[in-house]
Design an enzyme around this catalytic site. Structure first.
Site, PDB file in Angstrom:
ATOM      1  CB  VAL A 111      -0.960  -0.005   1.215  1.00 43.16           C
ATOM      2  CG1 VAL A 111      -1.579   1.369   1.417  1.00 43.16           C
ATOM      3  CG2 VAL A 111      -2.058  -1.045   1.023  1.00 43.16           C
ATOM      4  CG  ASN A 162      11.918  -3.541   9.138  1.00 46.70           C
ATOM      5  OD1 ASN A 162      11.036  -3.692   8.302  1.00 46.70           O
ATOM      6  ND2 ASN A 162      11.830  -4.046  10.359  1.00 46.70           N
ATOM      7  CB  THR A 187       6.431  -8.048   5.229  1.00 45.78           C
ATOM      8  OG1 THR A 187       6.000  -6.778   5.711  1.00 45.78           O
ATOM      9  CG2 THR A 187       6.414  -9.061   6.368  1.00 45.78           C
ATOM     10  CG  ASP A 217      12.989  -1.936  13.401  1.00 44.42           C
ATOM     11  OD1 ASP A 217      11.873  -1.411  13.592  1.00 44.42           O
ATOM     12  OD2 ASP A 217      13.323  -3.042  13.891  1.00 44.42           O
ATOM     13  CB  SER A 275       2.008  -3.091  10.157  1.00 44.83           C
ATOM     14  OG  SER A 275       1.554  -4.240  10.850  1.00 44.83           O
ATOM     15  CE1 TYR A 303      -1.945  -5.707  10.469  1.00 40.10           C
ATOM     16  CE2 TYR A 303      -4.261  -6.301  10.373  1.00 40.10           C
ATOM     17  CZ  TYR A 303      -3.187  -5.583   9.891  1.00 40.10           C
ATOM     18  OH  TYR A 303      -3.371  -4.714   8.833  1.00 40.10           O
TER      19      TYR A 303
END
Ligand code: UDP
Length: 310
Positions: free
Chosen positions: A12, A32, A35, A56, A75, A145
């Site tokens: 996104v 970082n 993902t 990070d 995230s 989450y």
């Protein structure tokens, strides 16, 4: 304007970066690579308005300001990713939020956090309205989450109330498009990967659970508008067209011309049974609603995935 965006190598946020640069803004991106991936901004190499810093945001953020707007979009976001990185997910929602909010406060910048429809958990109110406090299992596998994002929302409101930071909260519903990871486990890349290879489509449970899918360019438009607004309480951003996963599988088969069959696999624990955003608030406050029909968005997504499928 100058924007700071965490998670800029992610799905996104990388689209949001493109949108901001196209509008003539300057952007500093942070990631970082837990993902996210460099390929998502490789096309920006040499762009003088984009500066990337590998960092990070749960540790420390280098001195890069001032900024007009700070966006915390970092995230893990797919169930597969946040189940693999539950502690990092909690940290980026908590410490990461605090660090990004401190920067917004320091520079008197606007602030937007990308929250989630997961704040509603397995929703008791349908479609989901922002005033719903949610039905979340605080100790289930998805809690890393859900609770990270709920904490991020609480921290955001605390910085607004305590320090007057001009904060905004986007509750993002299922979004899809190019730059999703083919193997991130979410239903759009999973079904497309399987359909393009004529492999069985893995429908979890009876497939009667529902989701509503928003194309990424629509979402990015909503995020941009919200980031510049004066609405302090959460705003749903998503596409209200709701379908069952069986219907979604059928739509994918039709548009790819695949010969795949369907197989049923166990439903993951606490998988929400239905999800559809009520976007009355976004329409009223932002003049925003999705424009890209599912069939069109899926076509762009297939065009992106087809060369990547083995
Ligand atoms: N799902 C599925 N098959 C898959 C992956 C997901 O049937 O291979 C279902 C999943 O159980 C859920 C929906 O598709 O009901 C959306 O899952 P996703 O992981 O994309 O996101 P979620 O909305 O659950 O966060």
């Amino acid at each position: 304007m100058k924007f700071l965006i965490s998670g800029s190598a992610g799905f996104v946020a990388s689209h949001l970066v493109d949108r901001l640069l196209a509008d003539g803004h300057a952007v500093v991106g942070l990631d970082n690579f837990l993902t996210g991936h460099r390929r998502n901004f490789a096309h920006l190499q040499g762009n003088p308005n984009f500066h990337f810093v590998e960092c990070d945001v749960t540790k420390s953020i280098p001195e890069l300001g001032p900024f007009d707007t700070v966006i915390h979009a970092a995230s893990p976001a797919s169930p597969k990713d946040y189940l693999e990185y539950p502690i990092e997910t909690l940290e980026v929602g908590s410490t990461g939020s605090r660090n990004m909010l401190l920067l917004a406060h320091k520079y008197n910048a606007r602030y937007l956090v990308t929250s989630t429809s997961e704040c509603y958990g397995d929703p008791l109110i349908h479609p989901q309205v922002e005033t719903d406090w949610g039905n979340v299992n605080p100790v289930g596998p998805r809690s890393c989450y859900d609770e990270a994002k709920r904490y991020a929302e609480a921290m955001t409101m605390a910085f607004h109330r305590k320090h007057g930071v001009r904060t905004t909260i986007a509750r993002i519903f299922n979004t899809y498009g190019p730059r999703m990871k083919l193997d991130d486990g979410r239903v759009v890349p999973a079904f497309l990967d399987q359909a393009l290879q004529n492999q069985p489509i893995t429908v979890f449970g009876d497939g009667l659970q529902t989701r509503s899918f928003c194309y990424v360019s629509d979402l990015v438009e909503g995020l941009y508008r919200l980031s510049q607004s004066d609405e302090r309480y959460p705003v749903n951003l998503g596409n209200p067209r709701e379908m069952t996963m069986l219907e979604f599988a059928e739509a994918i088969l039709k548009m790819t011309g695949s010969t795949s069959t369907m197989v049923h696999k166990p439903l993951p624990q606490d998988d929400p049974k239905r999800r559809r955003p009520d976007i009355t608030k976004a329409k009223a406050i932002l003049g925003w609603e999705p424009k890209v029909p599912l069939e069109e968005g899926l076509k762009y997504t297939v065009d992106y995935f087809r060369p990547l499928v083995g």
